[in-house]
Scaffold this active site. Structure first.
Site, PDB file in Angstrom:
ATOM      1  N   CYS A   1       0.843  -1.457  -0.102  1.00 21.13           N
ATOM      2  CA  CYS A   1       0.047   0.078  -0.139  1.00 21.13           C
ATOM      3  C   CYS A   1       0.969   1.139   0.022  1.00 21.13           C
ATOM      4  CB  CYS A   1      -1.204  -0.158   1.151  1.00 21.13           C
ATOM      5  SG  CYS A   1       0.183  -0.029   2.793  1.00 21.13           S
TER       6      CYS A   1
ATOM      7  N   ALA B   1       2.962   1.774   2.747  1.00 20.83           N
ATOM      8  CA  ALA B   1       3.959   1.643   3.162  1.00 20.83           C
ATOM      9  C   ALA B   1       5.789   1.481   1.987  1.00 20.83           C
ATOM     10  CB  ALA B   1       3.929  -0.280   2.813  1.00 20.83           C
TER      11      ALA B   1
ATOM     12  N   ARG C   1      14.471  -5.985   9.668  1.00 19.69           N
ATOM     13  CA  ARG C   1      15.824  -6.293   8.846  1.00 19.69           C
ATOM     14  C   ARG C   1      16.070  -5.142   7.935  1.00 19.69           C
ATOM     15  NH1 ARG C   1      19.782  -8.719   6.603  1.00 19.69           N
ATOM     16  NH2 ARG C   1      20.001  -8.931   4.187  1.00 19.69           N
TER      17      ARG C   1
ATOM     18  N   HIS D   1       5.522   6.625  -2.732  1.00 16.33           N
ATOM     19  CA  HIS D   1       7.190   6.894  -2.855  1.00 16.33           C
ATOM     20  C   HIS D   1       6.220   8.402  -3.195  1.00 16.33           C
ATOM     21  CE1 HIS D   1       8.259   2.760  -4.531  1.00 16.33           C
ATOM     22  NE2 HIS D   1       8.435   3.079  -3.227  1.00 16.33           N
TER      23      HIS D   1
HETATM   24 FE1  CFM Z   1      12.954   0.544  -5.292  1.00 20.14          FE
HETATM   25 FE2  CFM Z   1      10.979  -0.053  -4.241  1.00 20.14          FE
HETATM   26 FE3  CFM Z   1      13.641  -0.539  -3.415  1.00 20.14          FE
HETATM   27 FE4  CFM Z   1      12.734  -1.010  -5.192  1.00 20.14          FE
HETATM   28 FE5  CFM Z   1      11.413  -3.339  -3.834  1.00 20.14          FE
HETATM   29 FE6  CFM Z   1      10.044  -1.503  -2.793  1.00 20.14          FE
HETATM   30 FE7  CFM Z   1      12.837  -2.277  -1.593  1.00 20.14          FE
HETATM   31 MO1  CFM Z   1      10.178  -4.389  -2.071  1.00 20.14          MO
HETATM   32  S1  CFM Z   1      11.040  -0.259  -5.951  1.00 20.14           S
HETATM   33  S2  CFM Z   1      13.878  -0.927  -5.248  1.00 20.14           S
HETATM   34  S3  CFM Z   1      12.771  -3.401  -6.275  1.00 20.14           S
HETATM   35  S4  CFM Z   1      12.384   1.448  -3.852  1.00 20.14           S
HETATM   36  S5  CFM Z   1       9.752  -3.811  -3.725  1.00 20.14           S
HETATM   37  S6  CFM Z   1       8.672   0.102  -3.103  1.00 20.14           S
HETATM   38  S7  CFM Z   1      10.365  -1.980  -0.094  1.00 20.14           S
HETATM   39  S8  CFM Z   1      13.112  -4.772  -2.358  1.00 20.14           S
HETATM   40  S9  CFM Z   1      14.150  -1.337  -1.304  1.00 20.14           S
END
Ligand code: CFM
Length: 546
Positions: free
Chosen positions: A64, A67, A98, A197
């Site tokens: 969401c 998040a 983590r 974001h």
């Molecule tokens: Fe960018 Fe993300 Fe991330 Fe991502 Fe991700 Fe994510 Fe992530 Mo999970 S697009 S790189 S591939 S910020 S889904 S919202 S939380 S790994 S650090």
């Protein structure tokens, strides 16, 4: 498990099979979100439908808006005290220990990441309003921790009952004399964490970035945008940059601090890793302060080397270029050794990546380096530009869900706008093939006929596993056990399970070894019990009714 000859699979037929299970209207929509890669002239790829609502009833991987805002973008900053205004579950589940790796400089350096702050809303606040409780929580947090800044994050019920977190933030800011700001990132905003974001970017830009101007004469000052220190990745990148003599002013937001954000506009270059989550900040800093941005990728040894060279080229300094080459040569020796060894076992194996909004692209480089082929990939919540490249931006349809998210109008700062490169310098750079503010997207770098699937569903995941039997499938915790039950190893690319870091040269070595172990172990061939294998039961019994 018998090996499948990938070349014999017709992706068009797979696509039909995936879509067939849906009712006609849903099938029409999914058909636009599942495409077969094709690279035309000028790296043009087929159009994909992305960043649209998931059809109710489909099991999605998505999270969401809250998040994306609180968990992802603001989560890794150690000294902003982040309060979740909402029921306790939202705060607890976004408190991902983590992920929250950080290195305070010394004992006086504040670090709130070991705490989970929440107003723990109860029925009473849902009915009579929660602003009073929020103010109390802020006062209490301030009295105990004396933070430099407090962030307030709205969860779904807060938006529904109409608590004004921004008014509370203003009032508390005046009362306590520290920076306090709110994020209207209610979980239901937008269609996924991608909206979160954008909201995080906007508020950081409005309330934090640019607050503190400093004089620093270091010749090579950069920021890294869109790196979140999963499994310690940021630490690896910081080390490499230091070795090269490049000064990292701030990271958005792995191992970051409030002051780093405040001073970020003093850097001379923004390097964007995860384009999806932070491109808004990159664009806004450029417009207001004149700091250009480039796309980099520190995932994969080759990409790391390429990114370092790109940074050196931007600064156009012979000494820096030389130093960068030395670091690359030194690191690559160790990388090559492991690469060659691992490749002898992994060459020709296949991978699938379905994660987030940038990793499904970036991690393909690591697989390529050990001879593995990515047969299918897709993002959970990325937009068309992350698939097809920013050149499609003018054609991207903005629907009501995206219009919901504020688009800031940014103008050049009257005093602090300072274009870091003159038009002539930019022309020279561009003539050398150097591209500023561009991201080419995932699809032009993938093989023809690879399957690209946006917002993959559980049903589609299961079919892909059956049809392709890939040697490894990269996804997250929600998918992991379904994948493993089908006899395919699952590498979590969100958290790295207990492994990593995977960034930079040292991370690449770690990744090769991890993938080697996961794809070479025989354990997956034992997933079926002996009696399931030959199709008939070992013992048969007849039920006798007495
Ligand atoms: Fe960018 Fe993300 Fe991330 Fe991502 Fe991700 Fe994510 Fe992530 Mo999970 S697009 S790189 S591939 S910020 S889904 S919202 S939380 S790994 S650090």
């Amino acid at each position: 498990m018998s090996k499948i000859e990938i070349g014999s699979i017709d992706p068009e037929k797979v696509r039909e099979k995936l879509i067939k299970a849906y009712p006609p209207k849903v099938a029409r929509k999914r058909a636009q979100q599942i495409v077969i890669n094709q690279i035309g002239e000028d790296e043009t790829v087929p159009e994909i439908l992305a960043n649209t609502r998931t059809t109710p009833g489909i099991l999605t991987q998505r999270g969401c808006s809250y998040a994306g805002c609180k968990g992802v973008v603001l989560g890794p900053t150690r000294d902003i005290l982040n309060i979740t205004h909402g029921p306790i579950g939202c705060g607890f589940y976004s408190w991902l220990t983590r992920r929250n790796q950080t290195k305070p400089v010394d004992e006086t350096d504040q670090n709130f990441m070991t705490y989970c702050f929440s107003t723990d809303m109860q029925e009473e606040e849902i009915i009579f309003g929660g602003e009073k409780k929020l103010k109390q929580a802020i006062r209490e947090a301030y009295a105990i921790f004396k933070p430099k800044a407090i962030g307030i994050f709205a969860t779904c019920p807060v938006g529904l009952i109409g608590d004004d977190i921004h008014a509370v933030a203003r009032e508390m800011k005046a009362e306590l004399g520290i920076n306090i700001f709110g994020f209207s990132c209610e979980g239901y905003k937008g269609v996924s964490q991608s909206a979160g974001h954008h909201i995080a970017n906007n508020q950081l830009f409005k309330h934090v970035i640019g607050n503190k101007t400093i004089v620093d004469n270091h010749p090579f000052k950069i920021n890294i945008l869109g790196e979140y220190n999963i499994g310690g990745d940021a630490f690896v990148i910081e080390d490499i940059l230091e070795k090269c003599g490049i000064k990292l002013m701030s990271t958005f937001s792995g191992n970051s601090t409030y002051e780093g954000f405040e001073t970020a506009h003093n850097a001379d270059l923004n390097c964007v890793m995860c384009h999806r989550s932070i491109n808004y900040v990159a664009d806004m800093i450029e417009k207001k302060y004149g700091v250009p941005w480039i796309k980099v990728n520190f995932i994969g040894a080759k990409s790391t080397a390429k990114s370092l060279r790109k940074i050196a080229e931007y600064f156009d300094n012979a000494e820096l270029m030389e130093r960068v080459e030395e670091v690359i040569a030194e690191e690559m020796a160790a990388v090559k050794k492991v690469q060659d060894d691992v490749k002898s076992r992994t060459n020709g194996k296949t991978s699938m990546l379905f994660v987030g909004g940038s990793r499904a692209h970036h991690y393909q480089d690591l697989f390529t380096e050990i001879g593995m082929k990515t047969v299918a990939a897709g993002y959970e919540f990325a937009h068309r530009d992350d698939y097809e490249g920013r050149k499609v931006l003018p054609d991207v349809k903005v629907d009501a869900d995206s219009r919901n998210i504020e688009e800031l109008t940014v103008e050049a700062h009257p005093l602090e706008y300072n274009p870091r490169r003159s038009t002539e310098q930019l022309t020279v750079l561009e003539s050398k093939g150097f591209t500023l503010h561009d991201y080419k997207g995932m699809m032009p770098e993938m093989e023809e006929k690879a399957l690209i699937i946006d917002d993959i569903s559980q049903h589609e995941t299961e079919r892909l596993l059956e049809i392709y039997k890939p040697d490894i499938f990269c996804a997250g915790i929600k998918e992991k056990y379904i994948i493993q039950k089908s006899g395919v190893p699952c590498l979590q690319l969100h958290s790295y399970d207990y492994g990593g870091p995977f960034a930079g040269f040292k991370g690449a070595i770690m990744f090769y070894k991890t993938v080697d172990r996961m794809t070479s172990t025989k354990v997956w061939s034992y997933i079926k019990a002996p009696w399931q294998k030959n199709g008939k039961p070992l013992i048969e019994a007849v039920y006798v009714k007495s």
